[in-house]
Each structure stands twice: as C-alpha cells, then as structure tokens.
Design a protein around this motif. Structure first.
Motif, mmCIF file in Angstrom:
data_model
loop_
_atom_site.group_PDB
_atom_site.id
_atom_site.type_symbol
_atom_site.label_atom_id
_atom_site.label_comp_id
_atom_site.label_asym_id
_atom_site.label_seq_id
_atom_site.Cartn_x
_atom_site.Cartn_y
_atom_site.Cartn_z
ATOM 1 N N GLU A 265 -4.572 37.087 -12.804
ATOM 2 C CA GLU A 265 -4.741 37.384 -11.376
ATOM 3 C C GLU A 265 -3.433 37.263 -10.607
ATOM 4 N N ASN A 266 -2.360 36.884 -11.298
ATOM 5 C CA ASN A 266 -1.087 36.662 -10.613
ATOM 6 C C ASN A 266 -1.205 35.710 -9.438
ATOM 7 N N ILE A 267 -1.824 34.589 -9.674
ATOM 8 C CA ILE A 267 -2.009 33.615 -8.596
ATOM 9 C C ILE A 267 -0.760 32.749 -8.483
ATOM 10 N N PRO A 268 -0.181 32.679 -7.286
ATOM 11 C CA PRO A 268 1.018 31.849 -7.137
ATOM 12 C C PRO A 268 0.703 30.364 -7.330
ATOM 13 N N ILE A 269 1.580 29.665 -8.018
ATOM 14 C CA ILE A 269 1.427 28.210 -8.180
ATOM 15 C C ILE A 269 2.765 27.529 -7.890
ATOM 16 N N VAL A 270 2.696 26.247 -7.615
ATOM 17 C CA VAL A 270 3.897 25.473 -7.295
ATOM 18 C C VAL A 270 4.878 25.527 -8.482
ATOM 19 N N VAL B 48 -16.131 22.662 3.994
ATOM 20 C CA VAL B 48 -14.665 22.677 3.935
ATOM 21 C C VAL B 48 -14.260 22.796 2.474
ATOM 22 N N MET B 49 -13.112 23.393 2.234
ATOM 23 C CA MET B 49 -12.597 23.438 0.862
ATOM 24 C C MET B 49 -11.409 22.498 0.781
ATOM 25 N N LEU B 50 -11.516 21.484 -0.077
ATOM 26 C CA LEU B 50 -10.414 20.552 -0.237
ATOM 27 C C LEU B 50 -9.342 21.229 -1.079
ATOM 28 N N TYR B 51 -8.145 21.215 -0.532
ATOM 29 C CA TYR B 51 -7.052 21.944 -1.146
ATOM 30 C C TYR B 51 -5.974 20.940 -1.546
ATOM 31 N N SER B 52 -5.730 20.837 -2.846
ATOM 32 C CA SER B 52 -4.796 19.815 -3.331
ATOM 33 C C SER B 52 -3.400 20.371 -3.610
ATOM 34 N N ILE B 53 -3.255 21.685 -3.472
ATOM 35 C CA ILE B 53 -2.016 22.418 -3.775
ATOM 36 C C ILE B 53 -1.821 22.604 -5.279
ATOM 37 N N GLY B 54 -2.674 21.973 -6.074
ATOM 38 C CA GLY B 54 -2.555 22.103 -7.532
ATOM 39 C C GLY B 54 -3.047 23.446 -8.027
ATOM 40 N N LYS B 55 -2.880 23.692 -9.321
ATOM 41 C CA LYS B 55 -3.246 24.995 -9.884
ATOM 42 C C LYS B 55 -4.751 25.258 -9.816
ATOM 43 N N ASP B 56 -5.558 24.201 -9.982
ATOM 44 C CA ASP B 56 -7.004 24.393 -9.909
ATOM 45 C C ASP B 56 -7.437 24.783 -8.494
ATOM 46 N N SER B 57 -6.793 24.154 -7.509
ATOM 47 C CA SER B 57 -7.049 24.521 -6.113
ATOM 48 C C SER B 57 -6.668 25.968 -5.848
ATOM 49 N N SER B 58 -5.533 26.367 -6.413
ATOM 50 C CA SER B 58 -5.081 27.747 -6.196
ATOM 51 C C SER B 58 -6.111 28.734 -6.741
ATOM 52 N N VAL B 59 -6.670 28.411 -7.891
ATOM 53 C CA VAL B 59 -7.710 29.265 -8.472
ATOM 54 C C VAL B 59 -8.946 29.269 -7.576
ATOM 55 N N MET B 60 -9.301 28.077 -7.088
ATOM 56 C CA MET B 60 -10.502 27.966 -6.261
ATOM 57 C C MET B 60 -10.363 28.780 -4.971
ATOM 58 N N VAL B 61 -9.178 28.746 -4.381
ATOM 59 C CA VAL B 61 -8.964 29.517 -3.155
ATOM 60 C C VAL B 61 -9.097 31.021 -3.443
ATOM 61 N N TRP C 89 -14.946 25.462 -16.083
ATOM 62 C CA TRP C 89 -13.699 26.052 -16.576
ATOM 63 C C TRP C 89 -12.931 25.011 -17.384
ATOM 64 N N THR C 90 -12.218 25.485 -18.402
ATOM 65 C CA THR C 90 -11.325 24.592 -19.133
ATOM 66 C C THR C 90 -9.899 24.823 -18.644
ATOM 67 N N GLU C 91 -8.992 23.968 -19.095
ATOM 68 C CA GLU C 91 -7.605 24.119 -18.667
ATOM 69 C C GLU C 91 -7.049 25.477 -19.102
ATOM 70 N N LEU C 92 -7.436 25.891 -20.302
ATOM 71 C CA LEU C 92 -6.957 27.190 -20.784
ATOM 72 C C LEU C 92 -7.485 28.330 -19.904
ATOM 73 N N ASP C 93 -8.748 28.221 -19.496
ATOM 74 C CA ASP C 93 -9.328 29.243 -18.606
ATOM 75 C C ASP C 93 -8.509 29.359 -17.314
ATOM 76 N N ILE C 94 -8.147 28.195 -16.768
ATOM 77 C CA ILE C 94 -7.384 28.174 -15.517
ATOM 78 C C ILE C 94 -6.046 28.896 -15.696
ATOM 79 N N TRP C 95 -5.339 28.566 -16.754
ATOM 80 C CA TRP C 95 -4.037 29.208 -16.985
ATOM 81 C C TRP C 95 -4.187 30.704 -17.205
ATOM 82 N N ASN C 96 -5.197 31.060 -17.964
ATOM 83 C CA ASN C 96 -5.386 32.474 -18.257
ATOM 84 C C ASN C 96 -5.724 33.245 -16.977
#
Lengths: 503, 301
Positions: B200-205, B30-43, B188-195
């Motif tokens: 990738e135009n990943i939608p975030i909250v 299962v993939m735990l999905y927290s709705i956060g930005k890191d989860s969005s990247v993981m999905v 990944w670092t926080e900067l990697d996630i944002w970049n």
C-alpha cells in the motif's frame, strides 16, 4: 539484489495465500496445547526468545517432565498458568508456505461450553482431540455436538498419545469406528481421522516412523490442502447496510460487508423492508471501483435512484429474498453467569440490525453430553435449547445452516449489557403468521403503592412496556376511580397488546 | 471469476467492518495513534473504510514527551499533509515535575506519562470507544483479548470477565462512563503488517530502517542518544552504529537492533531469520512475569 527479488516473490506469494480458521477442542489432558505448540514450533514460526522463555518456565512450573512443555507457550494469562489450565479462548497464528492459519484455542471443560461456542463461530474446521488411552468419551461427544451446532463442516479427529498405546492400529481403528457410529446422527459432511503423538511429533508435521500401517497424510499436510472455500454462500445475495456514507451532497453510498452472494454492478436490487428497487450504479472502494463484490469483502455501493435505506436495512435481488418476520425459532446458547429472566426484553443484534426481543417459549433443552431433550422453563450458563423469539420489528434472516451471517444473532441483557445468549436461526416460527405478533403482556398484582412503584421500575429496567393501574396511579390521573368492569376490560386490552400491567 | 480472497484482503475487509461498526454504534469514538507502523496501517484502514468520505472521528496521540524526535516530526508532517483531525495530549503535571525514564525508572514513567496521561485524555473528551493497534500475536496476554474489549468506568480490563464474541457480531453496549477498546488489526501478524505497508506504500517513521545512529549500550539495550536529557555520563559513551528499531516508543525505553536493512524487503528478510521477537526490544515488558497483563488491567493498551 537477487536476494531482494526473492523476498519480493516471497511477500507476493505470502499475501495471496488463503486463510484457514481452525478451532481446537479438547481438554488439558488430551494434549491440545501440546499439539498447537507442535504445529507452531515445527512450522518454524517460533521466535528464539519465546523459546528461551519457554525453557525457563518449563523448569519452574512445567507439567511435561523432561520434555519441553509446549503448552506453556500458549497459556497466556498468569492466573491460569498457575492453575495449569487454559480458561478462555486464545487465538494463535502460524503459516506455512501454502496457507495462513488462525487457531482458536478453547478449553474443553464442561463449564466452558461458552468459550468453545465462541471459538467455533468463526472457524471453518475443527480439530477434535481424543486421548488414545480413553477413546471416545462424553467430552468428545459434547465437542462434536457443539461443532455441528455451530455449522462447522470439516472435522479432524486427532487420536493423540498413540505413543502410550504402542502405536497400535487396532486401538486407532476401534476409536475411529466408535466415533463414526455416534457422529453419523450429526450433520458433519467431512470428517478425517489421524493417529498422532503431539508430544513425540508423530504424523503432526512429519510422517511417523512408528506407524507404518498409516498411509494417509500428516495432520499439517491435510490442513494445508483441505478445500473450505465452498463453505461460503455465493448464491443468495445479502447486503446488510452497516453505515450510510454521505460525505457530501453528491455522494450517497451504502457501506457493508457482503454477507453472501455476489453483488454486481448494474444489477437490480431491492431494499428491505421498504421494497424499493433500483440498480447498483457503482461498487466503490478506496482502491477503485469494482464490477463485482463477494463475501467477505467490505465495500460501498451507490444506486441509480434515491432510495431511503439506513443501517440495518438489507439490499437483495428481487427474486431471492430472505425470510422477513418478527417471529423466529432458533437454537440458543446461554452465555451469561446470570440465569435467564423470562420477563426480560433483550436487545437482539442481527445482521447490523438492532431491536428488542422476548424469548416467548423454550421448546426444549439439549443435554450436550447425551443429546437428550428435556423441558425447562429458563436457561442457565452453558444451557443449549430450541426457543421461539418475538422481536419488536421484523428481522430479515436465513436459516443458519444456509447462511451464517444472516442466520446468527446475539441477545444482550439491557441491564448489565452483557452478551447473555447467542442464537442460530432455524427459521420462521411455526405460528408466525397467526394474528398476535407481540407476546401477551403479564399482569402483576401488588399489595400497596410502594410495591407498585418498585415493580414498575423493575419492569421498566428490563425494557418492558408497563402501565400502572394500581389505586395510587389511578387516583393521580382520575378524579373519580373508574369502575371495576371498565378497568378489567382495559387490562385485557393492554395485555393483548403485549403491555405489562401493575395492579 | 475466482471468489477467493487473499488472506491480506480478508484481514483488510475484517478491519474495515470493525472500524465501520464503531462509527455506526458509538457516539464519540477516537483512534489512538502511536505513530508506530501498526498505527499507520490502522489509519489507512480507517481511510479505506469511509472512502470517498473523510474518517469521521479524530486521531489522538498520547505524547509521553520522551518519544523519538523523528516520531514527532513524522506525526506533525503527515497529520498536516493528510488533513487529519489530530489531538495531541500529554500529562502536564508529570511533565512539569520532570518525570522521565532516566530519573524515575521505566515503571513510574510509563505509569505517569503513558497510562495516566491516556486515561486523563479519555476522560477529558469523554470518548466511549478507542481504537488501538494491538495485535494478538504480539504478546501472550493479548492472544485472549477480544476485538471489542470492555473497560469499566475506571478504564480497567478484567481478563476473567470478557464478553463472548461470536461471528462478526459485536456487542457495543456500554453504560455512561464505561468504554470499549477496539482492536481492528487483532488478527494481523507482524509479517502481514510489513507486507501491507509494502503493497500500500504506507509511509512509516524512518527509524524503522537501518542507518548509522549514535547509540549507547544502556542496561543491556541499544539506546539512541536522541536529545540532551540523557545523562552525560551515559551519552558520552555513544558510538555510531548501523541500527534500526523494530518497535517505537519512548527513546530511553526502546532498544535498537543492529541491522543493515534499509528497505522493507530487507527488514522482512531479517525478520525471517530473527533471533528476538518483536516486543523484547521494549524494556517495559521485562518488569515482571505477566507484566503486560498487569499493565493492561490498569488501562495501558
């Protein structure tokens, strides 16, 4: 607006930077954590509140006297912070405007060889710390040996605490000489030496004013510029299938991370072990198809023809195939607290392939401190030695020196599921082509039915193929007990096929 | 042809390898999905791993019932739009007893509504592997976590007894009842996630971007007045402030930061000159020294 464009340029540049994975080896006393703290701190990646915590902690349990204890920043886990030692592998991240870095920070104590080997497995470069007051010591040799064993090609020897030796050029030169002497027998092609003081900051990020005699780069400047891309194998195409992707009847893709070589669209490939050939129709990714894929890209390929390949099979070019064998020799590092059980049939995991394996022979053990070889009959934690291994089905491998991915494996204890050992393949066993593929089974003599039952269970748990030929077992199968001659012949036959017999 | 991979592409390839390995080796991941930005990247990485096919395992969100409203709206919208196989679980008993941060404090709330809810959900479905979006650079104790992190039958983590992890060969063997937590974006670092989100135009909250919001200063944190469960005496002090959130969780436990950043570029610009690291805006980490390590041992991510 202009500001945003700058940030965009910054981000575009940032994502294109290369990544360098570094191992640091040294003990607490060498100031290893201080060096890493310095690299992180001086490369301006420390956030202010982490610094605030640091200052608070330093007052309470710090070991650096008046100076900020950079080591505290790194020692993550509570127990070890109280003991003042780093006990596991920790990964650190920092970047400069030239490169991104991942540091695997591992302890230097002898009992933690295991952790250093772990950190070394993914690193392209190792920083070996030497205390200028102590020079090359046993630990230095151990670290260097492990670095060469794990195939790290670039070594940085950081002679630390130069401040405590009056920044003396003679001290530095004699340590360099000594290190060169002993390391010349090990296979490390690229070694560089730096006189530093991690605590005071000399030659780490900024050039030292205290050592005008040193004309070389600073440590960080070297790390930013050293060329390591040639370490990857772009010659021998190995595509070990990780998963077969069949979302619908029209698509059948083989997903994998390219282990080595260049995968080319249109090229003829052969599937191992089946030997079937076809051409690569497409190299598929979420972001569109590619003409070529190279390590360490994770892609999916489709073929012109229907070929029946599954996880663990490997696509290669027909004129460049790996060794295919059930017998291999390797350097093994024992990682488990539990000592090696010679009867154990381990799970072996190698290049997405998984099967059972026996360690059939230990050629020798290497003393990591003296590099002397000795004979042993089983491994204990942190032992390293050369072994012969027989697997239940053929593996497709290359020597570790040529190919880290197809040349490495792990052994898993089938009872505890722990990673018991890790191995670096040297090649096919010398006697691999001889008739017997499987190791001979063992005969276990037992006194009574209960013992037979227990022994049988024990061997089963270890993953062995066992047959019970004790009286109780025979009676349950035959109305009349077979005569001794027949049983004897049968036992020989079974042992020859690698089956254990309980009698 | 240049055969150098950029660091972000290398991290992407590593994550895809890890995600595929789980799909290949486990029966019921299962993939735990927290709705956060890191989860969005993981999905997104999971979608990439199996393209052109569908992600072969479900996503699961553990709803503490105190998440920001915008998070829940975002979750439901994108799950539907992308046809995700999404499971939402919560602790019914705790919910009915009215457990929440205002009445019971952050410690009890986190334990009952997050940790216990997660463990119960993992048991309910019998998942043998669970992806999490944790990164090693987030917090000290996470720097030592393996990518494949073994949990015993009680979902506990033993930091002193971790399996060695070498090369990219992962030991996926577990006995019945035991499981593995898998962290594909460990490196990944926080900067990697944002970049990555940017490229990738990943939608975030939208809560990640600055906006005028009703904010109270509660226990030294800037807390959003998200619903009427906030005690009146606190809520009535609300003032409109230009803020954004650096992490997302339960609204009473997640502090905002004052910010003017309304784009990813501006967020990164603020980040480069930050004065607080990412997790300090989460109230739970301050409970005690080494508190994340304690929570992880108990089963919290």
């Amino acid at each position: 607006m202009t500001k945003n464009i700058d940030i965009q340029q910054f981000l575009d540049a940032d994502q294109k930077k290369g990544l360098l994975r570094i191992l640091t080896a040294g003990s607490v006393d060498d100031g290893k954590s201080t060096l890493i703290g310095r690299l992180l701190f001086d490369s301006k990646k420390l956030y202010d509140d982490q610094l605030a915590t640091l200052e608070r902690d330093s007052k309470r349990i710090g070991h650096a006297g008046e100076d900020i204890d950079y080591a505290l920043l790194l020692d993550g886990l509570k127990a070890e912070r109280e003991q003042g030692i780093t006990i596991d592998v920790a990964y650190r991240y920092f970047s400069t405007n030239k490169r991104k870095f991942i540091i695997a920070d591992t302890p230097g104590h002898e009992q933690y060889t295991r952790n250093m080997v772990t950190g070394a497995s993914t690193a392209s470069l190792a920083i070996i710390l030497i205390d200028a007051r102590k020079g090359v010591i046993t630990q230095t040799k151990r670290h260097t040996f492990l670095v060469s064993l794990l195939g790290i090609k670039h070594v940085v020897v950081a002679v630390n605490k130069m401040d405590l030796k009056d920044y003396s050029q003679e001290v530095f030169n004699s340590i360099v000489e000594e290190y060169k002497n002993f390391s010349s027998t090990l296979d490390i092609p690229d070694i560089h030496y730096f006189p530093i003081s991690a605590l005071k900051g000399d030659n780490v990020v900024d050039e030292s004013k205290n050592m005008p005699w040193y004309k070389g780069r600073t440590l960080l400047s070297f790390l930013e510029n050293v060329q390591v891309s040639s370490d990857r194998n772009f010659d021998d195409m190995r595509y070990p299938v990780q998963i077969v992707n069949r979302p619908n009847i029209h698509f059948r893709g083989f997903a994998a991370t390219v282990a080595s070589g260049i995968v080319r669209q249109g090229a003829e490939v052969m599937s191992i072990p089946s030997g079937q050939k076809s051409r690569i129709k497409e190299i598929v990714t979420y972001d569109g198809n590619l003409d070529e894929a190279f390590p360490p890209q994770s892609v999916t390929i489709t073929l012109e023809d229907e070929i029946d390949a599954s996880r663990g099979d490997m696509f290669v070019y027909p004129d460049n195939v790996p060794t295919i064998s059930q017998k291999l020799e390797a350097m093994l590092v024992w990682m488990d607290e539990k000592e090696m059980d010679k009867e154990m049939q381990f799970f072996i995991k190698h290049a997405n392939n998984s099967t059972r394996a026996f360690v059939t022979h230990i050629d020798y053990r290497v003393d990591v401190n003296t590099l002397e070889q000795s004979n042993i009959d089983h491994f204990k934690l942190n032992d390293i030695g050369k072994v012969q291994i027989t697997t239940n089905k053929p593996l497709f491998f290359d020597p570790y020196k040529k190919n880290k991915i197809t040349g490495s494996f792990i052994l898993i204890d089938p009872i505890t599921n722990n990673t018991a050992a890790v191995g670096m393949i040297i090649g096919k066993s010398k006697d691999a082509d001889s008739r017997t593929i499987t190791a001979k089974g063992r005969l276990h003599k037992v006194a009574n039915t209960e013992e037979a039952q227990n022994k049988y269970q024990e061997l089963k748990l270890k993953g062995r193929t066992v047959v019970r030929l004790d009286k109780a077992a025979l009676k349950s199968k035959f109305t009349e007990l077979p005569n001794e001659e027949v049983t004897k012949g049968f036992v020989e036959l079974l042992l020859g096929e690698g089956v254990d017999v309980v009698k | 042809m240049n055969y150098n991979l950029s660091n972000l592409k290398e991290l992407e390839a590593e994550a895809i390898h890890i995600i595929r390995e789980v799909a290949a080796e486990f029966e019921n991941p299962v993939m735990l999905y927290s709705i956060g930005k890191d989860s969005s990247v993981m999905v997104r990485l999971a979608e990439k791993a199996f393209a052109p096919g569908k992600v072969p395992f479900p996503l699961m969100h553990i709803d503490s019932k105190w998440k920001f409203k915008e998070m829940v709206e975002f979750r439901d919208h994108y799950a539907k739009e992308n046809n995700w196989d999404l499971i939402v679980e919560y602790n019914k008993e705790g919910f009915e007893q009215g457990i929440g941060p205002f009445t019971h404090g952050s410690k009890v709330h986190t334990d009952v509504m997050k940790t216990q809810a997660l463990l119960a959900a993992l048991d309910k479905y019998g998942f043998d592997a669970a992806f999490g979006g944790a990164r090693r650079d987030e917090e000290k104790s996470r720097a030592k976590e393996r990518i494949f992190s073994f949990r015993n039958e009680f979902h506990q983590w033993d930091p002193k007894n971790q399996r060695p992890e070498l090369w990219s060969i992962y030991n996926t063997k577990v006995h019945k009842g035991e499981s593995i937590r898998v962290f594909p974006i460990s490196n990944w670092t926080e900067l990697d996630i944002w970049n990555y989100i940017r490229l990738e135009n990943i939608p975030i909250v939208p809560l990640y971007f600055a906006k005028k919001r009703p904010i109270v200063n509660w226990n030294g944190a800037l807390i959003l007045v998200d619903d009427d469960r906030m005690p009146k005496d606190i809520a009535e002090k609300a003032e409109m402030q230009m803020v954004r959130f650096r992490t997302l969780g339960c609204y009473p436990l997640t502090g905002a930061v004052e910010s003017e950043a309304t784009t990813i570029e501006e967020i990164v610009e603020e980040m480069m000159t930050v004065t607080v690291s990412e997790r300090t805006t989460r109230v739970i980490d301050f409970d005690q020294d080494g508190s994340m390590e304690e929570k992880k041992k108990e089963g919290y991510f």
